[in-house]
Design an enzyme around this catalytic site. Structure first.
Site, PDB file in Angstrom:
ATOM      1  N   ASP A   1      14.302   6.876  32.250  1.00  0.00           N
ATOM      2  CA  ASP A   1      15.133   5.878  32.926  1.00  0.00           C
ATOM      3  C   ASP A   1      16.171   6.502  33.862  1.00  0.00           C
ATOM      4  O   ASP A   1      16.894   5.784  34.553  1.00  0.00           O
ATOM      5  CB  ASP A   1      15.901   5.033  31.890  1.00  0.00           C
ATOM      6  CG  ASP A   1      14.976   4.100  31.120  1.00  0.00           C
ATOM      7  OD1 ASP A   1      13.834   3.895  31.571  1.00  0.00           O
ATOM      8  OD2 ASP A   1      15.416   3.588  30.080  1.00  0.00           O
TER       9      ASP A   1
ATOM     10  N   LYS B   1      22.006  -0.665  32.128  1.00  0.00           N
ATOM     11  CA  LYS B   1      20.916  -1.434  32.749  1.00  0.00           C
ATOM     12  C   LYS B   1      20.372  -2.438  31.745  1.00  0.00           C
ATOM     13  O   LYS B   1      20.487  -2.240  30.528  1.00  0.00           O
ATOM     14  CB  LYS B   1      19.785  -0.515  33.236  1.00  0.00           C
ATOM     15  CG  LYS B   1      19.067   0.308  32.147  1.00  0.00           C
ATOM     16  CD  LYS B   1      17.943  -0.404  31.439  1.00  0.00           C
ATOM     17  CE  LYS B   1      17.381   0.398  30.273  1.00  0.00           C
ATOM     18  NZ  LYS B   1      16.587  -0.356  29.322  1.00  0.00           N
TER      19      LYS B   1
HETATM   20  O1  C5P Z   1      12.302   9.682  28.544  1.00  0.00           O
HETATM   21  P1  C5P Z   1      13.150   9.349  27.357  1.00  0.00           P
HETATM   22  O2  C5P Z   1      13.671  10.571  26.673  1.00  0.00           O
HETATM   23  O3  C5P Z   1      14.218   8.345  27.657  1.00  0.00           O
HETATM   24  O4  C5P Z   1      12.175   8.622  26.355  1.00  0.00           O
HETATM   25  C1  C5P Z   1      12.410   8.598  24.976  1.00  0.00           C
HETATM   26  C2  C5P Z   1      11.087   8.444  24.256  1.00  0.00           C
HETATM   27  O5  C5P Z   1      10.540   7.148  24.524  1.00  0.00           O
HETATM   28  C3  C5P Z   1      10.025   9.422  24.680  1.00  0.00           C
HETATM   29  O6  C5P Z   1      10.077  10.579  23.913  1.00  0.00           O
HETATM   30  C4  C5P Z   1       8.743   8.651  24.401  1.00  0.00           C
HETATM   31  O7  C5P Z   1       8.433   8.733  23.039  1.00  0.00           O
HETATM   32  C5  C5P Z   1       9.138   7.227  24.691  1.00  0.00           C
HETATM   33  N1  C5P Z   1       8.766   6.766  26.037  1.00  0.00           N
HETATM   34  C6  C5P Z   1       7.441   6.447  26.308  1.00  0.00           C
HETATM   35  N2  C5P Z   1       7.093   5.972  27.542  1.00  0.00           N
HETATM   36  C7  C5P Z   1       8.029   5.801  28.494  1.00  0.00           C
HETATM   37  C8  C5P Z   1       9.392   6.116  28.247  1.00  0.00           C
HETATM   38  C9  C5P Z   1       9.713   6.593  26.994  1.00  0.00           C
HETATM   39  O8  C5P Z   1       6.577   6.574  25.443  1.00  0.00           O
HETATM   40  N3  C5P Z   1       7.664   5.318  29.694  1.00  0.00           N
END
Ligand code: C5P
Length: 289
Positions: A136, A11
């Protein structure tokens, strides 16, 4: 069905603003996400028993940190039952690039397991399972063009009629997403200032109308402000893309991958050659519905 091949599309973000920080540390976003044709390929085969095996061909660890494994665990936990499956992951999407490769792999795993499982879950339920794996992942389950809010899980359909070819420029040192969010925190505090939603409306309108020139000034990504000083290649690639005919060029997600939008494929191929000559990796690709 015993064996299934599933594509996991990368993406890009066409718009990304951070509007606040939640008590759990996650951030509220407003983002336009778009699937692109660059993809990983997963082949899932049903096996006897209840075992799970992942083969990545040494491209990356196949342990429990792999999002494919985490997706399979989440799937079977939600189903309350297991079946044996082996997964072969063929990796093409660069990692830590802002292209959502890991999330795409997780989403493709959920879709493929659901197919092998005679569609036990609806797409909405798969998104709910996906949200437990990563912010995501719900988008990657659905794909196409979506306006996402919340941490990314609140999705609305958006229309993209920009008839363009894309060039993705990659190759700088990867960016850790949590670190990129921490850099935003340090710079913007509570994110009360600097939001520009009118620009979002103008972008969505131009995308719907298929007017790349009108869309160009409205693409934006807040992460650029904190990542560009750390990854000067991002600025260089954007300049190279624009100097070689890109109608617009911007960093995707928390970077450092950069996309450029071209009116036709020949111009995109030429720009990709220039990028490669400058030492970057460059991929020519298309929107993925
Ligand atoms: O959800 P994911 O594991 O992909 O996100 C990785 C990190 O990015 C999370 O641990 C968080 O620190 C940060 N994040 C965030 N806000 C979001 C998506 C991700 O702070 N909307």
């Amino acid at each position: 069905m015993e064996r299934i091949e599933e594509q996991a599309f990368a993406k890009i973000n066409l718009y990304l603003d951070v509007t606040g920080k939640r008590p759990d540390g996650y951030h509220d976003l407003v983002t336009v996400m778009q699937s692109v044709s660059l993809c990983d390929t997963l082949t899932l085969t049903r096996t006897a028993g209840e075992g799970f095996a992942l083969d990545t061909g040494d491209a990356l660890p196949a342990d429990d940190s792999n999002l494919v494994t985490r997706a399979a665990n989440a799937y079977f936990a939600a189903a309350g039952t297991r079946f044996g499956v082996s997964v072969r992951l063929e990796k093409h999407i660069p990692m830590q690039a802002g292209l959502g490769g890991g999330s795409a792999d997780a989403a493709a795993t959920l879709r493929a397991l659901n197919t092998l499982d005679n569609n036990r879950f609806t797409q909405e339920q798969l998104c709910e399972i996906g949200a437990r794996i990563g912010a995501d992942v719900p988008f990657c389950v659905v794909g196409g063009t979506r306006l996402c809010r919340g941490i990314g899980e609140r999705m609305e359909h958006a229309e993209n009629n920009l008839g363009a070819t894309l060039v993705l420029a990659i190759g700088a040192e990867g960016v850790s997403t949590p670190q990129a969010f921490r850099a935003l925190d340090a710079r913007y505090g509570d994110f009360r200032e600097g939001r520009d939603e009118p620009s979002l409306d103008a972008l969505l309108c131009a995308m719907r109308a298929g007017d790349a020139k009108a869309a160009a000034p409205h693409f934006q990504n807040l992460f650029e402000t904190v990542i560009e000083p750390l990854r000067p290649a991002v600025v260089r690639w954007k300049e190279l893309l624009r100097a070689n005919g890109a109608l617009a060029a911007m960093m995707s997600g928390s970077g450092p991958a950069v996309w450029g939008l071209f009116a036709d494929r020949a111009a995109a191929e030429d720009a990709a050659q220039v990028l490669r000559a400058s030492g970057a990796d460059a991929y020519v690709c298309a929107w993925q519905a």
